[in-house]
Design a protein around this motif. Sequence first.
Motif, PDB file in Angstrom:
ATOM      1  N   ASN A   7      -3.127   7.978   6.236  1.00  0.00           N
ATOM      2  CA  ASN A   7      -2.955   6.533   6.803  1.00  0.00           C
ATOM      3  C   ASN A   7      -2.115   6.705   8.084  1.00  0.00           C
ATOM      4  O   ASN A   7      -1.691   7.582   8.456  1.00  0.00           O
ATOM      5  CB  ASN A   7      -1.707   6.209   5.815  1.00  0.00           C
ATOM      6  CG  ASN A   7      -2.551   5.760   4.358  1.00  0.00           C
ATOM      7  OD1 ASN A   7      -3.747   5.316   4.624  1.00  0.00           O
ATOM      8  ND2 ASN A   7      -1.541   5.482   3.336  1.00  0.00           N
ATOM      9  N   GLU A  39      -3.751  -7.253   6.991  1.00  0.00           N
ATOM     10  CA  GLU A  39      -4.394  -7.667   5.940  1.00  0.00           C
ATOM     11  C   GLU A  39      -5.757  -7.109   5.596  1.00  0.00           C
ATOM     12  O   GLU A  39      -5.760  -6.793   4.357  1.00  0.00           O
ATOM     13  CB  GLU A  39      -4.614  -9.120   6.337  1.00  0.00           C
ATOM     14  CG  GLU A  39      -5.225  -9.952   4.890  1.00  0.00           C
ATOM     15  CD  GLU A  39      -5.513 -11.597   5.053  1.00  0.00           C
ATOM     16  OE1 GLU A  39      -5.239 -11.813   6.059  1.00  0.00           O
ATOM     17  OE2 GLU A  39      -6.204 -11.968   4.196  1.00  0.00           O
ATOM     18  N   PRO A  42      -5.975  -1.543   5.085  1.00  0.00           N
ATOM     19  CA  PRO A  42      -5.042  -1.015   4.073  1.00  0.00           C
ATOM     20  C   PRO A  42      -4.561   0.356   4.468  1.00  0.00           C
ATOM     21  O   PRO A  42      -3.641   0.929   4.154  1.00  0.00           O
ATOM     22  CB  PRO A  42      -5.916  -0.714   2.656  1.00  0.00           C
ATOM     23  CG  PRO A  42      -7.208  -0.836   2.898  1.00  0.00           C
ATOM     24  CD  PRO A  42      -7.401  -1.746   4.720  1.00  0.00           C
ATOM     25  N   GLN A  43      -5.109   0.966   5.607  1.00  0.00           N
ATOM     26  CA  GLN A  43      -4.884   2.442   6.151  1.00  0.00           C
ATOM     27  C   GLN A  43      -3.570   2.234   7.049  1.00  0.00           C
ATOM     28  O   GLN A  43      -3.291   3.224   7.574  1.00  0.00           O
ATOM     29  CB  GLN A  43      -6.020   3.087   6.609  1.00  0.00           C
ATOM     30  CG  GLN A  43      -6.463   2.645   7.997  1.00  0.00           C
ATOM     31  CD  GLN A  43      -7.603   1.350   8.022  1.00  0.00           C
ATOM     32  OE1 GLN A  43      -7.213   0.582   7.076  1.00  0.00           O
ATOM     33  NE2 GLN A  43      -8.592   1.414   8.763  1.00  0.00           N
ATOM     34  N   ARG A  67       2.681  -5.743   1.762  1.00  0.00           N
ATOM     35  CA  ARG A  67       2.202  -4.629   2.729  1.00  0.00           C
ATOM     36  C   ARG A  67       3.296  -4.014   3.526  1.00  0.00           C
ATOM     37  O   ARG A  67       3.001  -3.116   4.324  1.00  0.00           O
ATOM     38  CB  ARG A  67       0.925  -5.173   3.582  1.00  0.00           C
ATOM     39  CG  ARG A  67      -0.448  -5.358   2.682  1.00  0.00           C
ATOM     40  CD  ARG A  67      -0.840  -4.103   2.220  1.00  0.00           C
ATOM     41  NE  ARG A  67      -0.901  -3.096   3.267  1.00  0.00           N
ATOM     42  CZ  ARG A  67      -1.977  -3.004   4.375  1.00  0.00           C
ATOM     43  NH1 ARG A  67      -2.987  -3.911   4.205  1.00  0.00           N
ATOM     44  NH2 ARG A  67      -1.855  -2.307   5.150  1.00  0.00           N
TER      45      ARG A  67
END
Length: 263
Positions: A7, A39, A42-43, A67
């Motif tokens: 990530n 949004e 995700p990484q 998030r």
Amino acid sequence: MKTTSRNAVIAGNWKMNYGPRQASEFAGEIVPELDQLVEHYPQIVPIMCPPSISLPAVREVTQAFPRIELGAQNMYFEEKGAFTGEISPAMVRELCRYVILGHSERRTYFGETDDIVNKKAQAALRHGLCPVVCIGERLEQYDAGQTEDVIRFQVQHSLAHFPADAVREVVVAYEPVWAIGTGKAATADGAGKVIALIRRLFEDRYGNEAATTLRILYGGSVTSANISEFMTHPDIDGALVGGASITHDFVEIVQKVIETLQG
Ligand code: PGA
């Protein structure tokens, strides 16, 4: 395009800025924007680290935006008891998932040693926290060509005795002290070399898999003007941002990170 399974962590260290009221106002301004930006990514892991007294106020704001992660800037390693002024790992875990440990300002002004930092990092892992452990050489060490030796020593002592399967929860921030708050960032190549060394040292100690999953950030005068340079470097997984994290530039930094991921 950068290809890594790790990530991208963009952590903002607010330092001793913004009490609960101001922290809430500032978070109210940037959090919805940050959330919208990440949004579809995700990484990317954006983390805000306000002063611990402001964490509950900021958490009120981030609650609707899962998030956006929160972190503390420090904690003590003991569980509880007569340690006036300190906060425990369990207290931090009630409010957030991350905790910055061993920042150079803690080492310089509050006498934190590698041994203390290591105890804190181990306590963080025991309590389900992700420690963001800071290491880096001082200016005189850099000038004397001692960077590698300093880093080896700090990895050996600050980042020791972790269970190998807990390393994936650890984040390391390489922050050359001469680059912090000076406006004189390291070059991506210079930082990348040190970060590659840190990964090799982890591999020797914890094995290949642990080293491959370890997230290693660069920190020191990161802004939206230079973040792309760092993010495009294959060895650099993100940034620990100080001064720019308490301004709207933090949003621009995350925007730039997205652009570099898109290639
Ligand atoms: P800076 O601080 O971005 O203001 O240089 C970085 C840090 O202290 O983590």
